[in-house]
Design an enzyme around this catalytic site. Structure first.
Site, PDB file in Angstrom:
ATOM      1  CG  HIS A  65      71.040  32.483  46.369  1.00  0.00           C
ATOM      2  ND1 HIS A  65      70.371  31.877  45.324  1.00  0.00           N
ATOM      3  CD2 HIS A  65      70.768  33.811  46.244  1.00  0.00           C
ATOM      4  CE1 HIS A  65      69.741  32.782  44.603  1.00  0.00           C
ATOM      5  NE2 HIS A  65      69.953  33.971  45.144  1.00  0.00           N
ATOM      6  CB  CYS A 196      68.270  38.522  42.136  1.00  0.00           C
ATOM      7  SG  CYS A 196      69.877  38.166  42.875  1.00  0.00           S
TER       8      CYS A 196
END
Length: 673
Positions: A65, A196
């Protein structure tokens, strides 16, 4: 708003053998639907994210991603592989692959859908249903929540121990549950923060895993997810009542000093996903042993426990340098413009607060000089303050700035600022290790730490290290002032190699910091060093731009587009403009860049070029001593680098016909080996 995933974005028979091929296959489906505008550019962003940390998860899941400017709207593509594809998970290949694409300015609604999906991936029933799906439409409907099973309806999943959803902006944050306020027999309480780099997937998966493990262990868990759609701070009462804290993160935890004094477990975000029960057991054990350590500093956030002191030291120093550079650029350019407008005698002009004539150029030059001088006065304190910040977070700022200011007072200069920052950070870290009563924890960052650390740093800088460092700084300044002949050329070669070695990384910053440090007390030698450093830093992007222009068929379509931008980046002294080329082919690009940088640095020093401005590239050429020779040095290095990279790329083995990639203009694009 388009659906996040449709049947056209599902491949139940994904035949790719590598993660790169899998990402390309799924990304092509996004491109065909108009959701990705530049396939190669998007895949480069996916690869860059993958390089930060593998995206494979236990349980046969791969979740590549990224956020990308080449994405028109948040999109999810799903592939199911019979053979499995290695995404770096500890337990082996992944058979369920989710490619998540989010635009750089993605809206909160779509991002919350992606976040909820990420949490559902931790549900075995959800993944089992996907493995059993027989039609692409059914799999897409399951992911969207249109079919029975775990739904993904766009609402954020509960992040407060599973009790209720995270509050929206403006609402009151979670408070301590009423039934847990009794002192007797209350459960162990843990607060956690997950984050993240992209804030899309791992952030929420780690939160879900921690909450599930906490429920199984009978522990009270409240998680703050610092994701893409923003975050709501934990209620201070929740933090105050906590018995420990878990940080599962790969980027800096925001406002980390809130948790100072709590038993702390600090790990990468994937540890929160893969071993949440072990993290809970670890923080409980630390609390039982009364291990109350301060959280890790910002620049230690991504560090593994095995990282050595040298790695952490480099990160701390780069924190100070990166915050110092804007002050250097602003102050140095203003001073350089002042000299250009009013001559070198402008430094003796009276204060513009006392005398300013609106129609006299000398007054305007004095204004520029004195404003630039004010900005430059912050150089050493900012350097020291943010080195300490990198070591000890916000409590390090006060003693760091104080130590940097003292370094200027005792004439210890740039070196004194470096040492003051390290001393301040070390003192704060030592004070943070003190075991204080819970009632005093709130006072530590605001009163106790600044008081004790500033006093200690003042003592050390004034009475212990200040004078020896000042003597060393004077010796360095005198040496730079006397540089000539062979010594100057050798130094220019070394600086040129450093500037091109990692294209804006730590080595580049070391050379740049060395040069701008000399501008604080300039002489002929330090001005030559600044000129050599900027000239060499311009070479790599200019060389890549020239190479893509001369022999574009050796580069991909995306690299040729990057080459157009590299002309401007190189001319502006932004060495990072060569990074896309180095990332794709480091063994050919980096040595070529270093060769050209060394040539330019040596020639600039040999020609005696000088520079008072710390930045600006060709736009400050009028402020350069011997400007035509300076440009000749830059041109020579650019030609050397461009020729070297074309030679090395031309020597590689041609790709097989089937592996050739057809560029948009019809030229074959060779595949790098």
């Amino acid at each position: 708003m388009s659906e996040l995933i449709t049947a056209d974005l599902v491949d139940l028979d994904l035949s790719a053998e590598t993660k790169e091929a899998a990402a390309r296959s799924l990304a092509e489906r996004m491109r065909d639907l108009g959701r990705v505008t530049d396939l190669d550019g998007f895949l480069a962003d996916v690869a860059a994210r993958e390089a930060q940390m593998p995206t494979g998860l236990d349980g046969g899941i791969g979740i590549p991603h990224c956020r990308s400017a080449h994405v028109t709207e948040p999109t999810l593509a799903f592939g199911r592989s019979a053979a499995g594809i290695d995404f770096g998970a500890p337990d082996g290949p992944a058979d369920l692959i989710f490619l998540i694409a989010a635009p750089t300015g993605g809206d909160a609604d779509h991002l919350s859908i992606l976040s909820a999906l990420a949490r559902h991936l931790m549900d075995p029933e959800f993944t089992s249903a996907l493995r059993a799906a027989e039609e692409p439409g059914a799999a897409a409907a399951l992911i969207r929540g249109d079919e029975p099973g775990p739904s993904v309806d766009g609402e954020a999943e509960p992040v407060n121990g599973g009790a209720e959803a995270a509050p929206e902006a403006g609402e009151e944050p979670a408070s301590v549950p009423a039934e847990a306020t009794e002192a007797d027999a209350r459960p162990f309480r843990i607060v956690a923060v997950t984050s993240c780099p992209t804030g899309i997937a791992h952030t929420y998966m780690a939160a879900e895993a921690l909450e599930s493990a906490a429920r199984a262990a009978g522990v009270e868990m409240v998680v703050e997810t610092q994701g893409s759609a923003g975050f709501v701070k934990l209620d201070p009462a929740v933090v105050a009542a906590a018995d420990g804290v878990i940080f599962a993160h790969d980027v800096e935890v925001r406002d980390k000093d809130r948790f100072a004094g709590l038993p702390t477990v600090d790990v990468a975000v994937k540890a929160g996903i893969n071993r949440p029960a072990a993290l809970i057991a670890e923080v409980r054990a630390k609390a039982a042993r009364n291990e109350r350590a301060s959280p890790a500093a910002p620049m230690d956030a991504g560090a593994e426990s095995g990282d050595g002191f040298a790695t952490r030291l480099r990160a701390w120093l780069m924190t100070g340098v990166s915050h110092m550079v804007p002050f250097v650029a602003a102050g140095g350019l203003l001073i350089a413009l002042a000299f250009a407008l009013g001559g070198y005698g402008i430094n003796k002009a009276p204060s513009v607060a006392d005398h300013f004539a609106w129609t006299e150029s000398a007054s305007w030059a004095a204004l520029l000089f004195q404003t630039g001088g004010a900005a430059f006065a912050f150089l050493v304190p900012v350097l020291a303050g943010f080195i300490a910040y990198g070591m000890a977070d916000r409590p390090g700022l006060v003693p760091g700035f104080v130590g940097g200011s003292i370094a200027l007072t005792v004439d210890a200069g740039f070196l004194g600022g470096l040492i003051a920052g390290l001393l301040a950070g070390a003192v704060v870290m030592a004070v943070q290790r003190l075991n204080v009563p819970a009632v005093l924890r709130g006072m530590m960052p605001v009163v106790v730490i600044p008081l004790l650390s500033s006093a200690a740093v003042g003592f050390l800088m004034f009475l212990v290290v200040g004078k020896p460092v000042a003597a060393l700084q004077k010796a360095l300044t005198d040496w730079l002032g006397g540089l000539s002949g062979t010594n100057a050329v050798i130094l220019g070669t070394l600086l040129g190699l450093l500037m091109a070695a990692d294209l804006g990384g730590p080595l580049n910053k070391v050379a740049y910091a060395f040069a701008v440090g000399g501008l604080a007390d300039p002489n002929e030698g330090s001005l030559k060093v600044m000129a050599a450093v900027m000239a060499a830093g311009m070479v790599p992007p200019l060389a890549m731009a020239l190479a893509t222009t001369v022999r574009g068929r050796l580069f991909t379509a995306s690299e040729r587009e990057n080459g157009k931008a590299a002309w401007v980046l190189g001319a502006s002294f932004i060495t990072e403009g060569a990074i896309p080329f180095a990332a794709a082919d480091p063994l050919r690009v980096i040595p070529s860049a270093m060769a050209g940088g060394a040539v330019t640095g040596a020639l600039s020093m040999a020609f005696g070029c000088t520079l008072r401005a710390p930045h600006g590239g060709v736009f400050v050429v009028p402020l350069i001593g011997s400007p035509f020779l300076y440009l000749l040095a830059v041109a020579a290095g650019t030609l050397v680098s461009a020729a070297a990279v074309l030679l090395l790329k031309g020597l590689r083995r041609p790709a097989p016909p089937k592996a050739a990639v057809a560029a948009e203009d019809g030229d074959p694009v060779a595949v790098a080996v």
